[in-house]
Design an enzyme around this catalytic site. Sequence first.
Site, PDB file in Angstrom:
ATOM      1  N   ARG A  61       0.055   4.202  -4.418  1.00  0.00           N
ATOM      2  CA  ARG A  61       0.662   2.879  -4.204  1.00  0.00           C
ATOM      3  C   ARG A  61       1.780   3.006  -3.166  1.00  0.00           C
ATOM      4  O   ARG A  61       2.930   3.293  -3.503  1.00  0.00           O
ATOM      5  CB  ARG A  61       1.202   2.328  -5.521  1.00  0.00           C
ATOM      6  CG  ARG A  61       0.111   1.971  -6.498  1.00  0.00           C
ATOM      7  CD  ARG A  61       0.651   1.525  -7.852  1.00  0.00           C
ATOM      8  NE  ARG A  61       1.606   0.428  -7.717  1.00  0.00           N
ATOM      9  CZ  ARG A  61       1.984  -0.350  -8.731  1.00  0.00           C
ATOM     10  NH1 ARG A  61       1.498  -0.134  -9.942  1.00  0.00           N
ATOM     11  NH2 ARG A  61       2.859  -1.306  -8.542  1.00  0.00           N
ATOM     12  N   ASP A  63       4.657   2.205  -0.372  1.00  0.00           N
ATOM     13  CA  ASP A  63       5.776   1.268  -0.325  1.00  0.00           C
ATOM     14  C   ASP A  63       5.667   0.339   0.880  1.00  0.00           C
ATOM     15  O   ASP A  63       4.845   0.547   1.784  1.00  0.00           O
ATOM     16  CB  ASP A  63       7.099   2.037  -0.237  1.00  0.00           C
ATOM     17  CG  ASP A  63       7.419   2.793  -1.517  1.00  0.00           C
ATOM     18  OD1 ASP A  63       6.923   2.402  -2.585  1.00  0.00           O
ATOM     19  OD2 ASP A  63       8.182   3.780  -1.443  1.00  0.00           O
ATOM     20  N   ARG A 212       9.771  10.560   1.690  1.00  0.00           N
ATOM     21  CA  ARG A 212      10.816  10.142   2.626  1.00  0.00           C
ATOM     22  C   ARG A 212      12.165  10.805   2.329  1.00  0.00           C
ATOM     23  O   ARG A 212      12.963  11.025   3.237  1.00  0.00           O
ATOM     24  CB  ARG A 212      10.926   8.621   2.627  1.00  0.00           C
ATOM     25  CG  ARG A 212       9.695   7.952   3.244  1.00  0.00           C
ATOM     26  CD  ARG A 212       9.946   6.499   3.567  1.00  0.00           C
ATOM     27  NE  ARG A 212       9.902   5.658   2.392  1.00  0.00           N
ATOM     28  CZ  ARG A 212      10.696   4.612   2.193  1.00  0.00           C
ATOM     29  NH1 ARG A 212      11.640   4.308   3.070  1.00  0.00           N
ATOM     30  NH2 ARG A 212      10.562   3.875   1.113  1.00  0.00           N
TER      31      ARG A 212
END
Length: 285
Positions: A61, A63, A212
């Site tokens: 999923r 972002d 990230r």
Amino acid sequence: MSDDVQPGFVRVRLDLSYDGRDFSGWAKQARGQRTVQGEIEDALKTVTRSSETYELTVAGRTDAGVHARGQVAHVDLPEELWQEHREKLLRRLAGRLPHDVRVWSLTEAPAGFNARFSAIWRRYAYRVTDHPGGVDPLLRGHVLWHDWTLDMDAMNEAAAALVGEHDFAAYCKKREGATTIRTLQALRWERRPDGILEATVKADAFCHNMVRSLVGALLFVGDGHRPVDWPGKVLAAGVRDSAVHVVRPHGLTLEEVGYPADDQLAARSREARNKRTLPGAAGCC
């Protein structure tokens, strides 16, 4: 929990890609933002002339703002509907979907397949340029500009301490009841011939903001703001460090999802649902 498909239904695997810049992530949201899942489910409903919306399950999923080249999802469709539309469904979806999302294949999934829980790894790439002039305008939606010269060797040395099975709580946005233990299978940087630095990040699964955050920590090492051993110390501390910067999403792309042999799909799906603990850990993480 079983992955058996309900009688009268067929599980269909979708291989797809999308440019994430104008999406509020993969997952449908109550507030009505534009999402990849919402676009595909709406298109599927329209082209099959269905009265129901058939929900997609996805491998990762992503972002808001994150791209995908090799995303995988599945949907359970009534067998009669699948048989009626399967031959022309791919072309009809291409005509109905917006141009920033494409479905490349629709195939009947083997027994036990679950796009999310059967996966044994996901591979992401994060792309950065340290060119003093900035980012090529044609690549600006997929490459981050870092306004400091980066030492790739230092970044790779720091990355080596993060590979393996660890509790990545220091690099994840915590979600209630969810484990942050992951097996990071690969984390390495290469400088492409065009000068862009590309990180390959591969793991059995990722927790929220993990890729990230890892990239942000390694960039601080690469530009000399932190020593090589700093990312490893942050990992060992096991708590979120305010100095770890979560880099912008547009440099991140889900490149590929890996699955085991067909006869191992169901077993992998059951295993992935078990809550993980590190060897020797007391109680739940």
